[in-house]
Design a protein around this motif. Structure first.
Motif, short mmCIF file in Angstrom:
data_model
loop_
_atom_site.label_atom_id
_atom_site.label_comp_id
_atom_site.label_asym_id
_atom_site.label_seq_id
_atom_site.Cartn_x
_atom_site.Cartn_y
_atom_site.Cartn_z
N GLU A 1 0.84 -1.19 0.00
CA GLU A 1 0.00 0.00 0.00
C GLU A 1 0.89 1.25 0.00
OE1 GLU A 1 -2.29 0.40 3.53
OE2 GLU A 1 -3.30 2.23 2.88
N VAL A 2 0.61 2.13 -0.94
CA VAL A 2 1.37 3.37 -1.01
C VAL A 2 0.99 4.28 0.15
CG1 VAL A 2 1.80 5.44 -2.35
CG2 VAL A 2 1.58 3.24 -3.51
N GLN A 3 2.01 4.82 0.80
CA GLN A 3 1.78 5.77 1.88
C GLN A 3 2.71 6.97 1.72
OE1 GLN A 3 2.06 3.73 5.71
NE2 GLN A 3 -0.16 3.75 5.82
N LEU A 4 2.13 8.13 1.90
CA LEU A 4 2.89 9.39 1.90
C LEU A 4 2.55 10.09 3.21
CD1 LEU A 4 2.05 10.53 -1.73
CD2 LEU A 4 4.17 9.47 -0.98
N VAL A 5 3.57 10.34 4.02
CA VAL A 5 3.32 10.93 5.33
C VAL A 5 4.14 12.22 5.45
CG1 VAL A 5 3.43 10.61 7.82
CG2 VAL A 5 2.90 8.66 6.33
N GLU A 6 3.42 13.32 5.58
CA GLU A 6 4.07 14.62 5.73
C GLU A 6 4.31 14.92 7.21
OE1 GLU A 6 0.84 15.10 2.45
OE2 GLU A 6 1.03 14.19 4.45
N SER A 7 5.36 15.68 7.45
CA SER A 7 5.65 16.14 8.82
C SER A 7 6.46 17.42 8.73
CB SER A 7 6.40 15.09 9.62
OG SER A 7 7.64 14.79 9.03
N GLY A 8 6.58 18.11 9.86
CA GLY A 8 7.41 19.30 9.91
C GLY A 8 6.67 20.62 9.93
N GLY A 9 5.36 20.56 9.80
CA GLY A 9 4.60 21.80 9.84
C GLY A 9 4.58 22.40 11.23
N GLY A 10 4.11 23.63 11.31
CA GLY A 10 4.04 24.30 12.60
C GLY A 10 3.81 25.78 12.44
N GLY A 16 10.85 33.54 8.88
CA GLY A 16 11.44 32.33 9.42
C GLY A 16 11.50 31.20 8.41
N SER A 17 11.91 30.04 8.92
CA SER A 17 12.09 28.87 8.06
C SER A 17 11.45 27.64 8.68
CB SER A 17 13.58 28.59 7.86
OG SER A 17 14.24 29.66 7.22
N LEU A 18 11.09 26.71 7.82
CA LEU A 18 10.61 25.39 8.23
C LEU A 18 11.09 24.39 7.19
CD1 LEU A 18 6.86 25.79 9.31
CD2 LEU A 18 8.77 25.13 10.79
N ARG A 19 11.27 23.14 7.62
CA ARG A 19 11.55 22.08 6.66
C ARG A 19 10.49 21.00 6.80
NH1 ARG A 19 16.64 17.89 6.10
NH2 ARG A 19 15.62 16.96 7.92
N LEU A 20 9.80 20.77 5.70
CA LEU A 20 8.79 19.72 5.65
C LEU A 20 9.42 18.44 5.12
CD1 LEU A 20 5.75 21.65 4.12
CD2 LEU A 20 6.49 21.50 6.52
N SER A 21 8.90 17.33 5.59
CA SER A 21 9.34 16.01 5.13
C SER A 21 8.16 15.24 4.58
CB SER A 21 9.97 15.21 6.28
OG SER A 21 11.09 15.88 6.82
N CYS A 22 8.44 14.45 3.57
CA CYS A 22 7.44 13.53 3.00
C CYS A 22 8.07 12.15 2.95
CB CYS A 22 7.03 13.99 1.61
SG CYS A 22 5.97 12.81 0.73
N ALA A 23 7.64 11.28 3.85
CA ALA A 23 8.15 9.91 3.89
C ALA A 23 7.27 9.04 3.00
CB ALA A 23 8.16 9.39 5.31
N ALA A 24 7.88 8.42 2.00
CA ALA A 24 7.14 7.62 1.04
C ALA A 24 7.43 6.14 1.23
CB ALA A 24 7.51 8.04 -0.38
N SER A 25 6.42 5.31 1.09
CA SER A 25 6.61 3.87 1.23
C SER A 25 5.55 3.12 0.45
CB SER A 25 6.55 3.47 2.71
OG SER A 25 5.28 3.75 3.25
N GLY A 26 5.79 1.80 0.29
CA GLY A 26 4.78 0.94 -0.31
C GLY A 26 4.83 0.85 -1.82
N PHE A 27 5.93 1.28 -2.45
CA PHE A 27 6.01 1.16 -3.90
C PHE A 27 7.46 1.01 -4.33
CE2 PHE A 27 7.66 5.39 -4.83
CZ PHE A 27 7.28 6.12 -3.71
N THR A 28 7.59 0.37 -5.50
CA THR A 28 8.90 0.24 -6.14
C THR A 28 8.72 0.61 -7.60
OG1 THR A 28 9.49 -1.59 -4.66
CG2 THR A 28 10.80 -1.32 -6.67
N LEU A 29 9.28 1.73 -7.97
CA LEU A 29 9.12 2.25 -9.33
C LEU A 29 10.47 2.67 -9.89
CD1 LEU A 29 6.02 4.52 -8.61
CD2 LEU A 29 5.98 2.38 -9.91
N ASP A 30 10.64 2.49 -11.18
CA ASP A 30 11.88 2.94 -11.81
C ASP A 30 11.91 4.47 -11.91
OD1 ASP A 30 11.89 0.16 -14.13
OD2 ASP A 30 12.79 0.38 -12.15
N ASP A 31 10.74 5.06 -12.04
CA ASP A 31 10.68 6.51 -12.18
C ASP A 31 9.38 7.01 -11.57
OD1 ASP A 31 10.59 8.94 -14.88
OD2 ASP A 31 11.36 9.10 -12.84
N TYR A 32 9.45 8.13 -10.90
CA TYR A 32 8.26 8.75 -10.36
C TYR A 32 8.58 10.20 -10.04
CZ TYR A 32 10.60 7.62 -5.93
OH TYR A 32 11.51 7.51 -4.92
N VAL A 33 7.56 10.94 -9.76
CA VAL A 33 7.70 12.35 -9.36
C VAL A 33 6.97 12.55 -8.05
CG1 VAL A 33 6.98 14.71 -9.92
CG2 VAL A 33 8.02 13.28 -11.68
#
Length: 131
Positions: A1-10, A16-33
């Motif tokens: 199952e594909v999952q995209l989980v964002e974090s880092g907001g506030g 000021g500055s913030l860094r957002l993260s997107c942790a991706a899982s559940g797929f194996t692809l040769d190419d994606y965006v």
């Protein structure tokens, strides 16, 4: 199952500055965006930035160009959005999304919400910029 989980907001002050993260899982692809999008209260969803897996090519929306930087860490399957010089108008829920069949890689069309190129979406993370 594909999952995209964002974090880092506030909450951050203007300039000021913030860094957002997107942790991706559940797929194996040769190419994606992976794309970052945002939606402010009462406004339509807007494309912010994208990055291509195959060549690392990036693209930015005009409203964030020069202030935001997208990057990736393939060892962690994570895409980052470094946001500097934040403005109150950057306040929004930020989403990451996955295009599993990027015909043209990461380009302006990837950020066109109406083109509906993204196949999977995360649940978002809230960024609030105070003036």
């Amino acid at each position: 199952e594909v999952q995209l989980v964002e974090s880092g907001g506030g909450l951050v002050q203007a300039g000021g500055s913030l860094r957002l993260s997107c942790a991706a899982s559940g797929f194996t692809l040769d190419d994606y965006v992976i794309g970052w999008f945002r939606q402010a209260p009462g406004k339509e969803r807007e494309g912010v930035s994208c990055i291509s897996e195959s060549d690392g090519n990036t693209f930015y929306g005009n409203s964030v160009k020069g202030r935001f930087t997208i990057s990736r860490d393939n060892t962690k399957n994570t895409v980052y959005l470094q946001m500097n010089w934040l403005k109150p108008e950057d306040t929004a829920v930020y989403y990451c999304a996955l295009d599993t069949y990027p015909i043209a890689g990461c380009w302006a069309g990837s950020l066109d919400v109406g083109a509906n190129t993204m196949d999977y979406w995360g649940k978002g993370t809230l960024v609030t910029v105070s003036s």
